[in-house]
Design an enzyme around this catalytic site. Structure first.
Site, PDB file in Angstrom:
ATOM      1  N   GLU A  46       0.821  -1.208   0.000  1.00 40.77           N
ATOM      2  CA  GLU A  46       0.000   0.000   0.000  1.00 40.77           C
ATOM      3  C   GLU A  46       0.858   1.263   0.000  1.00 40.77           C
ATOM      4  O   GLU A  46       0.511   2.266  -0.630  1.00 40.77           O
ATOM      5  CB  GLU A  46      -0.923   0.011   1.226  1.00 40.77           C
ATOM      6  CG  GLU A  46      -1.922  -1.129   1.269  1.00 40.77           C
ATOM      7  CD  GLU A  46      -1.423  -2.329   2.060  1.00 40.77           C
ATOM      8  OE1 GLU A  46      -2.235  -2.982   2.736  1.00 40.77           O
ATOM      9  OE2 GLU A  46      -0.191  -2.622   1.987  1.00 40.77           O
ATOM     10  N   ALA A 156      14.263 -46.470  -5.591  1.00 42.94           N
ATOM     11  CA  ALA A 156      15.694 -46.750  -5.760  1.00 42.94           C
ATOM     12  C   ALA A 156      15.848 -48.226  -6.069  1.00 42.94           C
ATOM     13  O   ALA A 156      15.001 -49.050  -5.691  1.00 42.94           O
ATOM     14  CB  ALA A 156      16.481 -46.381  -4.498  1.00 42.94           C
ATOM     15  N   SER A 162      19.475 -44.262  -7.414  1.00 39.76           N
ATOM     16  CA  SER A 162      18.184 -43.620  -7.676  1.00 39.76           C
ATOM     17  C   SER A 162      18.297 -42.432  -8.622  1.00 39.76           C
ATOM     18  O   SER A 162      17.286 -41.809  -8.940  1.00 39.76           O
ATOM     19  CB  SER A 162      17.555 -43.142  -6.361  1.00 39.76           C
ATOM     20  OG  SER A 162      18.390 -42.190  -5.729  1.00 39.76           O
ATOM     21  N   ASP A 194      22.842 -40.208  -0.742  1.00 35.09           N
ATOM     22  CA  ASP A 194      22.978 -39.385  -1.948  1.00 35.09           C
ATOM     23  C   ASP A 194      23.969 -38.240  -1.827  1.00 35.09           C
ATOM     24  O   ASP A 194      24.320 -37.626  -2.837  1.00 35.09           O
ATOM     25  CB  ASP A 194      21.609 -38.814  -2.330  1.00 35.09           C
ATOM     26  CG  ASP A 194      20.575 -39.895  -2.613  1.00 35.09           C
ATOM     27  OD1 ASP A 194      20.974 -40.961  -3.105  1.00 35.09           O
ATOM     28  OD2 ASP A 194      19.386 -39.660  -2.344  1.00 35.09           O
ATOM     29  N   ALA A 293      12.195 -43.013   2.316  1.00 28.41           N
ATOM     30  CA  ALA A 293      10.902 -43.620   2.621  1.00 28.41           C
ATOM     31  C   ALA A 293      10.588 -43.616   4.112  1.00 28.41           C
ATOM     32  O   ALA A 293       9.428 -43.465   4.512  1.00 28.41           O
ATOM     33  CB  ALA A 293      10.858 -45.049   2.082  1.00 28.41           C
ATOM     34  N   ARG A 294      11.619 -43.754   4.934  1.00 26.93           N
ATOM     35  CA  ARG A 294      11.371 -43.865   6.377  1.00 26.93           C
ATOM     36  C   ARG A 294      10.885 -42.557   6.981  1.00 26.93           C
ATOM     37  O   ARG A 294       9.887 -42.517   7.698  1.00 26.93           O
ATOM     38  CB  ARG A 294      12.648 -44.341   7.074  1.00 26.93           C
ATOM     39  CG  ARG A 294      12.418 -44.911   8.473  1.00 26.93           C
ATOM     40  CD  ARG A 294      13.702 -45.504   9.029  1.00 26.93           C
ATOM     41  NE  ARG A 294      14.226 -46.540   8.149  1.00 26.93           N
ATOM     42  CZ  ARG A 294      13.787 -47.798   8.131  1.00 26.93           C
ATOM     43  NH1 ARG A 294      12.807 -48.150   8.951  1.00 26.93           N
ATOM     44  NH2 ARG A 294      14.326 -48.679   7.324  1.00 26.93           N
ATOM     45  N   ALA A 296       9.729 -39.850   5.350  1.00 25.38           N
ATOM     46  CA  ALA A 296       8.474 -39.455   4.710  1.00 25.38           C
ATOM     47  C   ALA A 296       7.297 -40.197   5.323  1.00 25.38           C
ATOM     48  O   ALA A 296       6.239 -39.612   5.614  1.00 25.38           O
ATOM     49  CB  ALA A 296       8.546 -39.724   3.209  1.00 25.38           C
TER      50      ALA A 296
END
Length: 360
Positions: A46, A156, A162, A194, A293-294, A296
């Site tokens: 604004e 993976a 992966s 990774d 995976a764990r 998540a």
């Protein structure tokens, strides 16, 4: 209002932890001023619009994507500025969910004799600041869980390889998600497997994104409950802030940009609720979970998520490949979590599936 929303989007990569807001001032059918909020601590939308309008603001209508603020923070109240410069009408897309405002700005305007209303293009306004709205309304950040898999559910190969399941367009889209997030969370398993950097790489963003000079990197959060990580990993070599979360004291001397945070345990693991609460305390509006995976699965099982974003590649990785998420074993179909598709679209050669809770 559509133009105000367009302006607001210019600030969506730089205003953290503030919301992105745009404002347009109209006098006798002509736009006389416009602006957007570029960065926390700088003037709000604004103010920029009023500066451009000057004396033409007298008797004008201000269209703003979020209710003008009514409190003194790092900047004075915008509602007060609109009153002082003689605007006669204010149209806000939505009421500010911030408890410090929450209708007070609209009342301040009305008490000053200004016609003030809200609700015009509210859905579009909410879509610009979903994380800010989530934190203000619920007390915790918006949490997105990003996953990538083949069409047979592999993330993976059995040997851990992966890279890369998805194509370059999908990976660029993930860079966009990081850019939109206040924090990115990963786990020790992913880091050890990774050796990622978990930062935003501008050269890998989708080509349509124009980065402002003052864009911000997300806070990188690493869950390392067992203290398995060491400072020599690539993640820690990049001098951008990291929150290293564990339930035990660290054994290493970490560089200055690594903040070691010790939280409580829950069932012999770091309590994810405590991490999320800590991020809310740090004014993080949105979180992207990019993990194995764990971790998540732990976020999903704890109910700490708002969207699942799954990139699905047209590949098959076989029976021995690693699965998408680790969840508790279910004995009946009634226990199985159900989701609802919010969006499905093609990104390069891959599909991007966005899912929310079935009951939402």
């Amino acid at each position: 209002m559509a133009r105000a929303l367009e302006l607001a989007r210019r600030g969506q990569y730089s205003t953290h932890p503030n919301p992105a807001v745009g404002c347009v001032i109209v006098k006798d059918g002509e736009v006389v001023g416009e602006g957007f909020h570029p960065k926390a601590g700088e003037p709000h939308a604004e103010v920029f619009a009023l500066r451009q309008a000057g004396y033409k603001a007298i008797g004008a209508t201000a269209y703003v994507t979020l209710e003008p603020c009514s409190h003194y923070g790092r900047t004075p109240p915008c509602a007060e500025a609109l009153i002082n410069l003689g605007v006669s009408r204010v149209v806000a897309a939505m009421v500010d969910p911030n408890p410090q405002v929450a209708g007070r700005g609209m009342r301040m305007l009305q008490e000053a004799g200004i016609k003030a209303q809200s609700g015009l293009m509210e859905a579009e306004s909410r879509a610009i600041n979903p994380g800010f709205i989530k934190r203000m309304e619920s007390g915790r950040p918006l949490i997105r869980i990003k996953l990538a898999a083949s069409i047979d559910g592999g993330t993976a190969l059995a040997n851990g390889q992966s890279q890369w399941i998805t194509g370059p367009e999908a990976r660029a889209d993930v860079q966009r998600l990081r850019l939109e997030s206040g924090a990115v969370i990963t786990g020790a398993d992913s880091v050890l497997m990774d050796n990622p950097s978990m930062n935003v790489r501008p050269s890998q963003l989708p080509t349509h994104i124009e980065l402002p000079d003052n864009w911000h990197h997300p806070l990188r959060v690493v869950v390392d409950g067992q203290g398995r990580l060491s400072p020599d990993l690539k993640l820690f070599q990049i001098e951008q802030p990291i929150l290293l979360a564990s339930h035990q004291p660290s054994r290493h001397n970490w560089p200055a940009h690594v903040d070691c945070w010790q939280g409580p345990k829950l069932s012999d693991k770091l309590d994810l609720n405590a991490i999320v609460a800590e991020l809310a305390e740090r004014q993080v509006n949105s979180v992207l979970v990019e993990s194995g995976a764990r971790l998540a699965g732990a976020f999903i099982a704890a109910g700490l998520w708002d969207e699942l974003i799954v990139y699905q590649a047209p590949k098959m990785m076989g029976d021995s490949s690693r699965g998408l998420v680790h969840l508790p074993e279910f004995s009946t179909m009634s226990e199985v979590p159900e989701f609802k598709f919010k969006d499905v679209r093609r990104v390069g050669q891959d599909l991007r599936l966005t899912l929310v809770r079935a009951e939402s």
